[in-house]
Design a protein around this motif. Structure first.
Motif, short mmCIF file in Angstrom:
data_model
loop_
_atom_site.label_atom_id
_atom_site.label_comp_id
_atom_site.label_asym_id
_atom_site.label_seq_id
_atom_site.Cartn_x
_atom_site.Cartn_y
_atom_site.Cartn_z
N PHE A 178 26.04 -87.92 23.71
CA PHE A 178 24.78 -88.20 23.02
C PHE A 178 24.93 -89.06 21.77
CE2 PHE A 178 24.14 -83.94 25.03
CZ PHE A 178 23.25 -84.35 26.02
N GLY A 179 26.16 -89.37 21.39
CA GLY A 179 26.37 -90.15 20.17
C GLY A 179 26.49 -89.23 18.97
N ALA A 180 26.43 -89.82 17.80
CA ALA A 180 26.69 -89.10 16.55
C ALA A 180 25.46 -88.34 16.06
CB ALA A 180 27.19 -90.08 15.50
N TYR A 181 24.76 -87.67 16.97
CA TYR A 181 23.55 -86.94 16.62
C TYR A 181 23.83 -85.78 15.65
CZ TYR A 181 24.80 -82.96 19.52
OH TYR A 181 25.44 -81.87 20.03
N ILE A 182 25.09 -85.34 15.57
CA ILE A 182 25.41 -84.22 14.69
C ILE A 182 25.54 -84.65 13.23
CG2 ILE A 182 26.54 -82.94 16.54
CD1 ILE A 182 29.24 -83.63 15.17
N VAL A 183 25.52 -85.96 12.98
CA VAL A 183 25.57 -86.45 11.61
C VAL A 183 24.18 -86.30 11.02
CG1 VAL A 183 26.06 -88.39 10.08
CG2 VAL A 183 27.48 -88.01 12.11
N ILE A 184 24.04 -85.34 10.11
CA ILE A 184 22.74 -84.96 9.56
C ILE A 184 22.23 -85.97 8.55
CG2 ILE A 184 21.49 -83.14 8.30
CD1 ILE A 184 22.51 -82.30 11.07
#
Length: 147
Positions: free
Chosen positions: A51-57
């Protein structure tokens, strides 16, 4: 949410090769105390690949997590601070300095833990203090203001 022995769940390093190794290192304390399984760590890494860097808030914080059924044994949280930061998305180039790993046994507990973490993430002063902290004791002291 924070255990009495939170010291074992918080770590500081100077640098790391890539985001994948950073997630694995951030999750290591949770593996060691059997809060999560190896499958959970693989799932977190695979989610970022998929999903890509979606965890980078925001520009400086990542919140690594996956589904409870991927291997969460109990609610847990760890923090890895990377002094030099690590890039999750080469196109953006922003460096992440704080990686929280969240494990929740249910959707409800996931939301409860996220709400507490948002108190940190939404507080720019607190985030900067975490980034500037030079010791595990300092990180824990800051975290205990909220969690």
């Amino acid at each position: 949410m924070l255990e009495k022995d939170i010291r074992s769940k918080v770590n500081i390093i100077d640098s790391i090769e890539n985001w994948e190794k950073a997630i694995k290192l951030a999750a290591k304390p949770l593996l060691l105390d059997n809060s999560v399984t190896e499958n959970y760590v693989r799932a977190m890494v695979n989610n970022v690949r998929k999903f890509g860097a979606y965890i980078v808030i925001n520009d400086t914080i990542a919140l690594a997590h996956s589904r409870p059924e991927d291997g969460v044994m109990r609610n847990c949280l760890s923090l890895l601070k990377i002094n030099e930061g690590v890039v999750f998305d080469e196109n953006l180039g922003d460096k992440v300095y704080l990686i929280f790993v969240l494990g929740a046994v249910s959707n409800r507990s996931h939301i409860d833990i996220l709400l507490k973490l948002m108190e940190i993430i939404d507080n720019h002063d607190m985030v900067q203090r975490l980034i500037d902290a030079t010791s595990i004791a300092s990180l824990i002291e800051i975290l205990q203001e909220v969690i």
